[in-house]
Scaffold this motif. Sequence first.
Motif, PDB file in Angstrom:
ATOM      1  N   HIS A  84      36.592  82.033 -44.843  1.00 49.41           N
ATOM      2  CA  HIS A  84      37.040  81.495 -43.562  1.00 49.41           C
ATOM      3  C   HIS A  84      37.322  79.996 -43.677  1.00 49.41           C
ATOM      4  O   HIS A  84      36.407  79.196 -43.900  1.00 49.41           O
ATOM      5  CB  HIS A  84      35.967  81.700 -42.481  1.00 49.41           C
ATOM      6  CG  HIS A  84      35.667  83.137 -42.170  1.00 49.41           C
ATOM      7  ND1 HIS A  84      36.542  83.947 -41.498  1.00 49.41           N
ATOM      8  CD2 HIS A  84      34.586  83.904 -42.448  1.00 49.41           C
ATOM      9  CE1 HIS A  84      36.011  85.145 -41.354  1.00 49.41           C
ATOM     10  NE2 HIS A  84      34.821  85.159 -41.932  1.00 49.41           N
ATOM     11  N   GLU A 110      41.204  82.739 -45.233  1.00 55.07           N
ATOM     12  CA  GLU A 110      41.387  83.431 -43.954  1.00 55.07           C
ATOM     13  C   GLU A 110      41.329  82.369 -42.857  1.00 55.07           C
ATOM     14  O   GLU A 110      40.265  81.801 -42.595  1.00 55.07           O
ATOM     15  CB  GLU A 110      40.283  84.488 -43.743  1.00 55.07           C
ATOM     16  CG  GLU A 110      40.443  85.253 -42.432  1.00 55.07           C
ATOM     17  CD  GLU A 110      39.472  86.434 -42.288  1.00 55.07           C
ATOM     18  OE1 GLU A 110      38.466  86.487 -43.030  1.00 55.07           O
ATOM     19  OE2 GLU A 110      39.709  87.297 -41.425  1.00 55.07           O
ATOM     20  N   SER A 166      41.445  80.784 -39.162  1.00 53.62           N
ATOM     21  CA  SER A 166      41.154  81.105 -37.763  1.00 53.62           C
ATOM     22  C   SER A 166      42.280  80.557 -36.901  1.00 53.62           C
ATOM     23  O   SER A 166      42.595  79.364 -36.967  1.00 53.62           O
ATOM     24  CB  SER A 166      39.828  80.461 -37.333  1.00 53.62           C
ATOM     25  OG  SER A 166      38.801  80.803 -38.229  1.00 53.62           O
ATOM     26  N   THR A 224      41.525  84.984 -30.503  1.00 55.01           N
ATOM     27  CA  THR A 224      41.362  84.590 -31.901  1.00 55.01           C
ATOM     28  C   THR A 224      41.990  85.641 -32.803  1.00 55.01           C
ATOM     29  O   THR A 224      41.734  86.836 -32.666  1.00 55.01           O
ATOM     30  CB  THR A 224      39.869  84.437 -32.244  1.00 55.01           C
ATOM     31  OG1 THR A 224      39.318  83.426 -31.406  1.00 55.01           O
ATOM     32  CG2 THR A 224      39.675  84.032 -33.702  1.00 55.01           C
ATOM     33  N   HIS A 233      43.044  86.313 -37.104  1.00 52.45           N
ATOM     34  CA  HIS A 233      42.802  85.822 -38.457  1.00 52.45           C
ATOM     35  C   HIS A 233      44.046  86.039 -39.312  1.00 52.45           C
ATOM     36  O   HIS A 233      44.577  87.149 -39.382  1.00 52.45           O
ATOM     37  CB  HIS A 233      41.584  86.538 -39.071  1.00 52.45           C
ATOM     38  CG  HIS A 233      40.285  86.053 -38.495  1.00 52.45           C
ATOM     39  ND1 HIS A 233      39.071  86.632 -38.749  1.00 52.45           N
ATOM     40  CD2 HIS A 233      40.021  84.990 -37.680  1.00 52.45           C
ATOM     41  CE1 HIS A 233      38.120  85.969 -38.109  1.00 52.45           C
ATOM     42  NE2 HIS A 233      38.676  84.964 -37.442  1.00 52.45           N
TER      43      HIS A 233
END
Length: 289
Positions: A39, A64, A66, A73, A75
């Motif tokens: 992330h 990945e 956000s 949200t 991804h």
Amino acid sequence: MGSIDLHSHSQASDGALTPTELVRAAAEHGVRTLALTDHDTLAGIIEAETEATRHAMSLVAGVEISVTWQRRTLHVVGLGVALDATALNAGLDTVQSIRRERAQRIAAKLEKLGVTKALERAQKQAGSGQITRTHFAQLLLESGACKTMQQCFKRYLKAGKPAHVKVDWAALDDAISWIHQAHGVAVLAHPQAYGMSAAWRERMYSAFAAAGGDAVEVCCGNSTRQHIDSSAASTLAHGLMGSVGSDFHSHEQRWLALGRLAPLPNNITPVWQHPNLNAIETATTPSAL
Ligand code: AMP
Ligand code: MN
Ligand code: MN
Ligand code: MN
């Protein structure tokens, strides 16, 4: 023949394994091509690449990102990104600072709910990696407030729950353009996991394609046959390519195994045929379930 898995996490974000341990585990599961997609960070890639060469595995540098789109949200996974790309690194820096500020606010809320030293303990859990809601969920588990991770999200950390903090992540167009400027390929991650109606999913696909997105994760670690069929139909309809990724975080997620993925439907063009990913061994195919 080995398998391909283009979505996984290490301790650089909310995965349980170090990049080295992750690559080793993937090799043991017969994965020949692995993308590390933590992330909002590329911090684990170099270590993963080093270990991958020991296993003759092809490691795809991924991330990945956000994204906030229409107050939701999403991804977006970037695959095959250059580690030194200026716009991508600047973009990730911004998202990381949003993460840090959000962590402070989540911690303050958890303190009010009786979780002591929430920020300090979450930071300790995260080590040098990104602080995610997964780390706060672990605190809730430790405190005995919840029995499962699922429960922590459902009762505390999801939108509308007492420890949720709403933030504006990257814009969809920006995330895709950072990935493209880094010579990567932009993949819409787990399209069935956003709790959207079919109508909203359709809007999401249109927006993703209009913003220049390249591919969709058609086969995910927990995809049902219906999920795959539905994602495949939308992927084709929007002229996008298809990707496969387990979204592996930890061996504790027993329903998810590295590289254990359904094959892409035959009519979907695999994302590893994208010119930007031609370094990926094209001989690898997903192993059948
Ligand atoms: P964040 O990006 O910090 O908001 O955290 C999102 C991460 O939390 C996801 O990538 C998942 O790893 C995890 N997560 C989200 N929802 C759940 C859930 N219901 N159960 C377990 N983990 C979840
Ligand atoms: Mn995660
Ligand atoms: Mn995700
Ligand atoms: Mn993921």
